[in-house]
Motif scaffolding. Structure first.
Motif, PDB file in Angstrom:
ATOM      1  N   PRO A  42       0.936  -1.076  -0.029  1.00 37.07           N
ATOM      2  CA  PRO A  42       0.196  -0.074  -0.001  1.00 37.07           C
ATOM      3  C   PRO A  42       0.869   1.301   0.060  1.00 37.07           C
ATOM      4  N   GLY A  43       0.514   2.190  -0.680  1.00 32.87           N
ATOM      5  CA  GLY A  43       1.063   3.476  -0.810  1.00 32.87           C
ATOM      6  C   GLY A  43       2.113   3.848  -1.734  1.00 32.87           C
ATOM      7  N   GLY A  44       2.010   5.184  -2.185  1.00 33.38           N
ATOM      8  CA  GLY A  44       2.957   5.681  -2.965  1.00 33.38           C
ATOM      9  C   GLY A  44       2.578   5.272  -4.472  1.00 33.38           C
ATOM     10  N   VAL A  45       3.179   6.194  -5.292  1.00 29.83           N
ATOM     11  CA  VAL A  45       2.955   6.353  -6.867  1.00 29.83           C
ATOM     12  C   VAL A  45       3.359   4.836  -7.341  1.00 29.83           C
ATOM     13  N   GLY A  46       2.522   4.161  -8.051  1.00 33.07           N
ATOM     14  CA  GLY A  46       2.759   2.887  -8.749  1.00 33.07           C
ATOM     15  C   GLY A  46       2.155   1.738  -7.795  1.00 33.07           C
ATOM     16  N   SER A  47       1.624   1.886  -6.620  1.00 32.99           N
ATOM     17  CA  SER A  47       1.105   1.021  -5.804  1.00 32.99           C
ATOM     18  C   SER A  47      -0.389   0.720  -6.730  1.00 32.99           C
ATOM     19  N   THR A  48      -0.719  -0.501  -6.481  1.00 33.21           N
ATOM     20  CA  THR A  48      -2.015  -0.977  -7.181  1.00 33.21           C
ATOM     21  C   THR A  48      -3.179  -1.413  -6.322  1.00 33.21           C
ATOM     22  N   PHE A  49      -4.271  -1.538  -6.647  1.00 35.45           N
ATOM     23  CA  PHE A  49      -5.449  -1.886  -5.793  1.00 35.45           C
ATOM     24  C   PHE A  49      -6.741  -2.158  -6.750  1.00 35.45           C
ATOM     25  N   ALA A  55     -22.890   0.736  -8.737  1.00 35.81           N
ATOM     26  CA  ALA A  55     -23.500   1.940  -8.984  1.00 35.81           C
ATOM     27  C   ALA A  55     -24.767   1.742 -10.009  1.00 35.81           C
ATOM     28  N   SER A  56     -25.736   2.320  -9.778  1.00 36.09           N
ATOM     29  CA  SER A  56     -26.845   2.402 -10.550  1.00 36.09           C
ATOM     30  C   SER A  56     -27.201   0.762 -10.673  1.00 36.09           C
ATOM     31  N   GLY A  57     -27.185   0.148  -9.673  1.00 32.57           N
ATOM     32  CA  GLY A  57     -27.781  -1.282  -9.556  1.00 32.57           C
ATOM     33  C   GLY A  57     -26.763  -2.362 -10.409  1.00 32.57           C
ATOM     34  N   ARG A  58     -25.705  -1.875 -10.571  1.00 29.27           N
ATOM     35  CA  ARG A  58     -24.621  -2.846 -11.331  1.00 29.27           C
ATOM     36  C   ARG A  58     -23.276  -2.778 -10.577  1.00 29.27           C
ATOM     37  N   GLN A  59     -22.602  -3.876 -10.567  1.00 27.60           N
ATOM     38  CA  GLN A  59     -21.264  -4.142  -9.934  1.00 27.60           C
ATOM     39  C   GLN A  59     -20.195  -3.675 -11.107  1.00 27.60           C
ATOM     40  N   PHE A  60     -19.243  -3.211 -10.518  1.00 27.18           N
ATOM     41  CA  PHE A  60     -17.944  -3.089 -11.420  1.00 27.18           C
ATOM     42  C   PHE A  60     -16.636  -3.681 -10.755  1.00 27.18           C
ATOM     43  N   ASN A  61     -15.903  -4.311 -11.502  1.00 23.51           N
ATOM     44  CA  ASN A  61     -14.727  -4.976 -10.935  1.00 23.51           C
ATOM     45  C   ASN A  61     -13.804  -3.884 -11.778  1.00 23.51           C
ATOM     46  N   ILE A  62     -12.945  -3.165 -10.920  1.00 25.22           N
ATOM     47  CA  ILE A  62     -11.712  -2.203 -11.140  1.00 25.22           C
ATOM     48  C   ILE A  62     -10.637  -2.408 -10.815  1.00 25.22           C
ATOM     49  N   ASN A  63      -9.504  -2.428 -11.488  1.00 21.94           N
ATOM     50  CA  ASN A  63      -7.938  -2.465 -10.863  1.00 21.94           C
ATOM     51  C   ASN A  63      -7.307  -0.994 -11.190  1.00 21.94           C
ATOM     52  N   PHE A  64      -6.892  -0.425 -10.333  1.00 22.85           N
ATOM     53  CA  PHE A  64      -6.223   0.858 -10.469  1.00 22.85           C
ATOM     54  C   PHE A  64      -4.835   1.012  -9.925  1.00 22.85           C
ATOM     55  N   GLU A  65      -4.157   1.868 -10.694  1.00 22.27           N
ATOM     56  CA  GLU A  65      -2.662   2.209 -10.338  1.00 22.27           C
ATOM     57  C   GLU A  65      -2.662   3.671  -9.525  1.00 22.27           C
ATOM     58  N   THR A  66      -1.637   3.862  -8.628  1.00 25.31           N
ATOM     59  CA  THR A  66      -1.841   5.023  -7.989  1.00 25.31           C
ATOM     60  C   THR A  66      -1.139   6.052  -8.786  1.00 25.31           C
ATOM     61  N   THR A  67      -1.357   7.231  -9.136  1.00 25.15           N
ATOM     62  CA  THR A  67      -0.556   8.097  -9.861  1.00 25.15           C
ATOM     63  C   THR A  67      -0.326   9.303  -8.951  1.00 25.15           C
ATOM     64  N   GLU A  68      -0.716   9.667  -7.729  1.00 28.79           N
ATOM     65  CA  GLU A  68      -0.174  10.786  -7.052  1.00 28.79           C
ATOM     66  C   GLU A  68      -0.536  10.107  -5.720  1.00 28.79           C
TER      67      GLU A  68
END
Length: 148
Positions: A42-49, A55-68
């Protein structure tokens, strides 16, 4: 879809920060978030989660990368993979103000399907404004209760 909203919180930035980056605390106020797991250190630029967002009755699976990542100031991230959105960038900021701080979130989400995606985005922005008001108030209430 572009959404930007702020709320003033009667607490210092360091009281808000854990609620942005600690999964259990984030899910206390961000009611659309059903799961938040760090997939790297956890933490820092480049860390992922990973997020499971509803939302609106639908589920979304999302992978992110920390940019700031500036503790007690900025947490920003961009989608690297997901099951619906074309792109998803978000930036959360905490600015110190007299008596506390101001939390601001800026969403930039692009939907698939070209022109139809623009229409989806228009309606999604309206829903996001309503949901955004709720989550901002949740954050304010929780942080102020803990700080006082």
């Amino acid at each position: 879809m572009l959404v930007s909203m702020s709320i003033d919180i009667d607490a210092p930035p360091e009281a808000v920060w854990p609620y942005l980056v600690e999964p259990e605390k984030t899910m206390e106020w961000f009611t659309a978030l059903k799961r938040f797991d760090w997939t790297s250190e956890p933490g820092g630029v480049g860390s992922t989660f990973y997020w499971l967002e509803e939302a609106s009755g639908r589920q979304f699976n999302i992978n992110f990368e920390t940019t700031e990542w500036e503790p007690n100031r900025v947490f920003a991230y961009r989608m690297t993979d997901g099951d619906f959105f074309k792109s998803y960038d978000e930036r959360w900021t905490i600015d110190e103000i007299p008596g506390g701080c101001r939390f601001t979130f800026n969403d930039h989400i692009v939907f698939p399907y070209g022109p139809i995606g623009w229409i989806i985005g228009y309606f999604a922005a309206r829903n996001a404004a309503t949901e955004g008001a709720e989550i901002r108030e949740n954050l304010k209430r929780i942080v102020e209760a803990e700080a006082n």
